[in-house]
Each structure stands twice: as C-alpha cells, then as structure tokens.
Scaffold this motif. Structure first.
Motif, PDB file in Angstrom:
ATOM      1  N   ARG A   1       0.837  -1.203   0.000  1.00  0.00           N
ATOM      2  CA  ARG A   1       0.000   0.000   0.000  1.00  0.00           C
ATOM      3  C   ARG A   1       0.873   1.255   0.000  1.00  0.00           C
ATOM      4  O   ARG A   1       0.599   2.227  -0.712  1.00  0.00           O
ATOM      5  N   ALA A   2       1.949   1.232   0.770  1.00  0.00           N
ATOM      6  CA  ALA A   2       2.868   2.379   0.817  1.00  0.00           C
ATOM      7  C   ALA A   2       3.558   2.570  -0.525  1.00  0.00           C
ATOM      8  O   ALA A   2       3.716   3.713  -0.991  1.00  0.00           O
ATOM      9  N   ILE A   3       3.962   1.484  -1.165  1.00  0.00           N
ATOM     10  CA  ILE A   3       4.570   1.568  -2.498  1.00  0.00           C
ATOM     11  C   ILE A   3       3.577   2.183  -3.473  1.00  0.00           C
ATOM     12  O   ILE A   3       3.927   3.050  -4.285  1.00  0.00           O
ATOM     13  N   MET A   4       2.324   1.764  -3.398  1.00  0.00           N
ATOM     14  CA  MET A   4       1.295   2.296  -4.288  1.00  0.00           C
ATOM     15  C   MET A   4       1.142   3.801  -4.106  1.00  0.00           C
ATOM     16  O   MET A   4       0.999   4.543  -5.079  1.00  0.00           O
ATOM     17  N   VAL A   5       1.187   4.270  -2.871  1.00  0.00           N
ATOM     18  CA  VAL A   5       1.073   5.704  -2.603  1.00  0.00           C
ATOM     19  C   VAL A   5       2.266   6.442  -3.210  1.00  0.00           C
ATOM     20  O   VAL A   5       2.105   7.474  -3.867  1.00  0.00           O
ATOM     21  N   LEU A   6       3.456   5.900  -3.008  1.00  0.00           N
ATOM     22  CA  LEU A   6       4.664   6.548  -3.532  1.00  0.00           C
ATOM     23  C   LEU A   6       4.644   6.654  -5.053  1.00  0.00           C
ATOM     24  O   LEU A   6       4.949   7.705  -5.615  1.00  0.00           O
ATOM     25  N   ILE A   7       4.286   5.566  -5.728  1.00  0.00           N
ATOM     26  CA  ILE A   7       4.342   5.599  -7.200  1.00  0.00           C
ATOM     27  C   ILE A   7       3.106   6.230  -7.819  1.00  0.00           C
ATOM     28  O   ILE A   7       3.105   6.536  -9.004  1.00  0.00           O
ATOM     29  N   ALA A   8       2.065   6.445  -7.030  1.00  0.00           N
ATOM     30  CA  ALA A   8       0.915   7.195  -7.538  1.00  0.00           C
ATOM     31  C   ALA A   8       1.303   8.658  -7.715  1.00  0.00           C
ATOM     32  O   ALA A   8       0.812   9.339  -8.604  1.00  0.00           O
ATOM     33  N   ILE A   9       2.206   9.122  -6.886  1.00  0.00           N
ATOM     34  CA  ILE A   9       2.664  10.507  -6.918  1.00  0.00           C
ATOM     35  C   ILE A   9       3.725  10.711  -7.994  1.00  0.00           C
ATOM     36  O   ILE A   9       3.698  11.692  -8.723  1.00  0.00           O
ATOM     37  N   ASN A  10       4.646   9.739  -8.092  1.00  0.00           N
ATOM     38  CA  ASN A  10       5.783   9.900  -8.980  1.00  0.00           C
ATOM     39  C   ASN A  10       6.319   8.526  -9.379  1.00  0.00           C
ATOM     40  O   ASN A  10       6.487   7.667  -8.519  1.00  0.00           O
ATOM     41  N   ALA A  11       6.598   8.324 -10.663  1.00  0.00           N
ATOM     42  CA  ALA A  11       7.200   7.064 -11.109  1.00  0.00           C
ATOM     43  C   ALA A  11       8.561   6.898 -10.431  1.00  0.00           C
ATOM     44  O   ALA A  11       9.298   7.869 -10.256  1.00  0.00           O
ATOM     45  N   MET A  12       8.863   5.672 -10.015  1.00  0.00           N
ATOM     46  CA  MET A  12      10.111   5.427  -9.282  1.00  0.00           C
ATOM     47  C   MET A  12      10.756   4.120  -9.727  1.00  0.00           C
ATOM     48  O   MET A  12      10.066   3.200 -10.167  1.00  0.00           O
ATOM     49  N   THR A  13      12.069   4.050  -9.540  1.00  0.00           N
ATOM     50  CA  THR A  13      12.811   2.817  -9.805  1.00  0.00           C
ATOM     51  C   THR A  13      12.717   1.930  -8.564  1.00  0.00           C
ATOM     52  O   THR A  13      12.428   2.409  -7.467  1.00  0.00           O
ATOM     53  N   PRO A  14      12.987   0.635  -8.725  1.00  0.00           N
ATOM     54  CA  PRO A  14      12.979  -0.250  -7.552  1.00  0.00           C
ATOM     55  C   PRO A  14      13.956   0.212  -6.465  1.00  0.00           C
ATOM     56  O   PRO A  14      13.635   0.152  -5.281  1.00  0.00           O
ATOM     57  N   ASN A  15      15.140   0.689  -6.857  1.00  0.00           N
ATOM     58  CA  ASN A  15      16.103   1.163  -5.863  1.00  0.00           C
ATOM     59  C   ASN A  15      15.588   2.388  -5.115  1.00  0.00           C
ATOM     60  O   ASN A  15      15.760   2.494  -3.907  1.00  0.00           O
ATOM     61  N   ALA A  16      14.957   3.302  -5.832  1.00  0.00           N
ATOM     62  CA  ALA A  16      14.399   4.489  -5.178  1.00  0.00           C
ATOM     63  C   ALA A  16      13.288   4.091  -4.215  1.00  0.00           C
ATOM     64  O   ALA A  16      13.172   4.656  -3.120  1.00  0.00           O
ATOM     65  N   LEU A  17      12.470   3.119  -4.609  1.00  0.00           N
ATOM     66  CA  LEU A  17      11.414   2.636  -3.713  1.00  0.00           C
ATOM     67  C   LEU A  17      12.007   1.990  -2.476  1.00  0.00           C
ATOM     68  O   LEU A  17      11.550   2.237  -1.358  1.00  0.00           O
ATOM     69  N   ALA A  18      13.023   1.165  -2.673  1.00  0.00           N
ATOM     70  CA  ALA A  18      13.636   0.446  -1.551  1.00  0.00           C
ATOM     71  C   ALA A  18      14.204   1.407  -0.511  1.00  0.00           C
ATOM     72  O   ALA A  18      14.218   1.094   0.684  1.00  0.00           O
ATOM     73  N   ASP A  19      14.651   2.576  -0.945  1.00  0.00           N
ATOM     74  CA  ASP A  19      15.211   3.561  -0.007  1.00  0.00           C
ATOM     75  C   ASP A  19      14.181   4.063   0.997  1.00  0.00           C
ATOM     76  O   ASP A  19      14.541   4.602   2.036  1.00  0.00           O
ATOM     77  N   HIS A  20      12.906   3.883   0.705  1.00  0.00           N
ATOM     78  CA  HIS A  20      11.841   4.351   1.601  1.00  0.00           C
ATOM     79  C   HIS A  20      11.475   3.333   2.683  1.00  0.00           C
ATOM     80  O   HIS A  20      10.642   3.633   3.542  1.00  0.00           O
TER      81      HIS A  20
END
Length: 108
Positions: free
Chosen positions: A15-34
């Motif tokens: 759910r948190a990943i969905m919120v992050l990428i709904a705002i801005n497209a991200m790479t897997p590494n950028a997502l993992a940093d969160h």
C-alpha cells in the motif's frame, strides 16, 4: 500468474509503495530507499503489484520506472461502493431517528 487486486492492498508495504508511485514514477532502488527491508523484498512487492495489473513500466536507459495504473484502482472502488451505500443508508436512518427525537423533545 494473474493475482487478485486485493492481494496488492493486503500488505501495508505494498500500500505504501502504491502511494509513492501514484505521486511519482520510481525505480525499484528508489522505492527500496523508503523502507527498512531488503531490495529483494521490495522487488517481491513490486512483482506482486505487477502481477495484480497495478503497474506500468517505463524504461529509461538501464533503469525501469514503475508507476501506478490508477484506472485499475476502480475494481477496489466498485467493491467498496456497496459498503458506501450501506453506510450512507445507516447514517440517513440515524439522522431520521435523531430528528424524531429532537421533535419529540421540542413537543414536551
């Protein structure tokens, strides 16, 4: 393998990943940093979201950017709509009861 969209929202990290990428497209590494999980675990969550049909991928050079398919969220919205109608009906009944009680109190 096609997964049920509700598997996507069953996990708080997804759910948190969905919120992050709904705002801005991200790479897997950028997502993992969160998150305080491994990059492998993040990749697993991305894979599940992808299997649920919730992600679009854009390749830019060697990087893959993931973004949320907002139109896919309509399945969840349609399922929730049945409960919205039920809640609205109950609130309307409660409003009616409170109005009756207020009218009775004013009569006395």
């Amino acid at each position: 393998m096609k997964r049920d969209i509700f598997q996507a929202i069953a996990d708080p990290t997804r759910r948190a990943i969905m919120v992050l990428i709904a705002i801005n497209a991200m790479t897997p590494n950028a997502l993992a940093d969160h998150f305080e999980i491994t990059r492998q675990a993040t990749s697993k969550h991305i894979r599940i979201l992808n299997e649920c049909g919730l992600l679009d991928q854009e390749k830019a050079g060697r990087e893959i950017y993931y973004k949320l398919k907002l139109e896919k969220m309509s399945e969840i919205d349609m399922w929730l709509e049945q409960f919205r109608k039920l809640w609205e009906n109950r609130f309307n009944q409660l409003d009616g009861l409170l109005a009756e009680m207020k009218a009775e109190k004013n009569e006395t």
